[in-house]
Design an enzyme around this catalytic site. Sequence first.
Site, PDB file in Angstrom:
ATOM      1  N   SER A  43     -22.733 -10.263 -52.233  1.00 26.88           N
ATOM      2  CA  SER A  43     -23.445  -9.598 -53.321  1.00 26.88           C
ATOM      3  C   SER A  43     -23.995 -10.609 -54.306  1.00 26.88           C
ATOM      4  O   SER A  43     -23.586 -11.782 -54.336  1.00 26.88           O
ATOM      5  CB  SER A  43     -22.539  -8.601 -54.060  1.00 26.88           C
ATOM      6  OG  SER A  43     -21.822  -9.230 -55.096  1.00 26.88           O
ATOM      7  N   THR A  44     -24.892 -10.116 -55.149  1.00 32.39           N
ATOM      8  CA  THR A  44     -25.500 -10.947 -56.183  1.00 32.39           C
ATOM      9  C   THR A  44     -24.491 -11.413 -57.222  1.00 32.39           C
ATOM     10  O   THR A  44     -24.725 -12.378 -57.955  1.00 32.39           O
ATOM     11  CB  THR A  44     -26.645 -10.167 -56.865  1.00 32.39           C
ATOM     12  OG1 THR A  44     -27.374 -11.036 -57.709  1.00 32.39           O
ATOM     13  CG2 THR A  44     -26.109  -8.987 -57.673  1.00 32.39           C
ATOM     14  N   LYS A  45     -23.341 -10.746 -57.298  1.00 31.45           N
ATOM     15  CA  LYS A  45     -22.337 -11.083 -58.309  1.00 31.45           C
ATOM     16  C   LYS A  45     -21.689 -12.443 -58.083  1.00 31.45           C
ATOM     17  O   LYS A  45     -21.056 -12.991 -58.995  1.00 31.45           O
ATOM     18  CB  LYS A  45     -21.267  -9.988 -58.370  1.00 31.45           C
ATOM     19  CG  LYS A  45     -21.795  -8.623 -58.790  1.00 31.45           C
ATOM     20  CD  LYS A  45     -22.385  -8.635 -60.192  1.00 31.45           C
ATOM     21  CE  LYS A  45     -22.745  -7.226 -60.652  1.00 31.45           C
ATOM     22  NZ  LYS A  45     -23.284  -7.209 -62.031  1.00 31.45           N
ATOM     23  N   ASP A  46     -21.824 -12.992 -56.891  1.00 34.12           N
ATOM     24  CA  ASP A  46     -21.316 -14.351 -56.659  1.00 34.12           C
ATOM     25  C   ASP A  46     -21.915 -15.324 -57.656  1.00 34.12           C
ATOM     26  O   ASP A  46     -21.258 -16.271 -58.110  1.00 34.12           O
ATOM     27  CB  ASP A  46     -21.680 -14.828 -55.246  1.00 34.12           C
ATOM     28  CG  ASP A  46     -20.839 -14.180 -54.162  1.00 34.12           C
ATOM     29  OD1 ASP A  46     -20.023 -13.295 -54.484  1.00 34.12           O
ATOM     30  OD2 ASP A  46     -21.006 -14.553 -52.986  1.00 34.12           O
ATOM     31  N   ARG A  47     -23.182 -15.111 -57.976  1.00 34.93           N
ATOM     32  CA  ARG A  47     -23.898 -16.037 -58.857  1.00 34.93           C
ATOM     33  C   ARG A  47     -23.249 -16.101 -60.242  1.00 34.93           C
ATOM     34  O   ARG A  47     -23.034 -17.178 -60.792  1.00 34.93           O
ATOM     35  CB  ARG A  47     -25.354 -15.600 -58.982  1.00 34.93           C
ATOM     36  CG  ARG A  47     -26.142 -15.607 -57.675  1.00 34.93           C
ATOM     37  CD  ARG A  47     -27.543 -15.064 -57.913  1.00 34.93           C
ATOM     38  NE  ARG A  47     -28.329 -14.901 -56.710  1.00 34.93           N
ATOM     39  CZ  ARG A  47     -29.172 -15.816 -56.219  1.00 34.93           C
ATOM     40  NH1 ARG A  47     -29.299 -16.978 -56.820  1.00 34.93           N
ATOM     41  NH2 ARG A  47     -29.875 -15.571 -55.124  1.00 34.93           N
TER      42      ARG A  47
END
Length: 345
Positions: A43-47
């Site tokens: 997911s984008t939340k890794d960033r």
Amino acid sequence: MSNVYDNILGLIGNTPMVKLNTVTKDVPATVYAKLESYNPGHSTKDRIALHIIDNAEKKGLLKEDSVVVETTSGNTGFSIAMVCIIKGYKCILAVSDKTKPEKIAYLKALGATVYICPANVPADDPRSYYEVAKRIASETPNSVYINQYFNELNIDAHYQTTGPEIWEQTQGKITHLFACTGTGGTLSGSAKFLKEKNPNVKIIGVDADGSILKSYHETGEIHKEDVHPYQIEGMGKNLIPAALLFDKVDEFVRVNDEMSAYRTREIALKEAIMGGYTTGAVTQALLQYAQSHEFSKDDVIVLIYPDHGSRYITKVYSDQWMAEQGFVNNCVHNYDEVFKTEFIK
């Protein structure tokens, strides 16, 4: 050696974009999906997890025996737990009871301690997952509260990575960006960068039916009558997150559970992209927007697909769950005929 990394965190970012060819065929523009599921935590939340924790380390806020605490609807929790494993921190997460059991199992598999809180209570209720996370952080020695909803580093992570990637991938030709709004960080950080490059890029936020963000953007006031339960996880809010830069958003589109669910399954069926529930939501928003706005063949639209469909197998991809919501019988596009299962007797 090429394509070899010291640990899994080296895989975060630089996610691919793929052209959509079928689901958006009636939109006279080129439409790309940015597949954030290609991050190692899917997911984008890794960033934001990596960016915020790295920043806390640089400031000396995290030490060897530190505890990282956060509020999450699932994806941020996965990412924080993943980063904590590599960096050696304990992870405590507060989630809402809308979170499916498989997501909670995933969080526990990554070593997180999980507190499950009621979803349908006001944000300032002591039982809400916002307040529970705050309390745990205040009571836990040597802890750091990520606070993604009000942490400007949430925006900065996408300003430094997602926005530049989209600009480079489209060679600066992007004309419209569509992204779902939860904390607002993905939309705001990407929008901030893209608007600096070209103020004419249209930024469209996607809100959930049952959330207050669209009406707040339009009126500057919170309309409590907008709030009601809904099924799409990680999208929309009953509070105003500081990580959402409303001045960077040109317009909001509100989508409902039902059509977002069908659109999610249609994307899998026709584009072979197994996206999460918000994948359908952001695509549905584009199709609704196209009904009242004109696109040209020269327009380049980017949809951010935030996560992977594997986390929704018992929800939006489940025939039983769809039937329980009443979606199978009520689909105006007759998608239910496509999704039936035949049993050989």
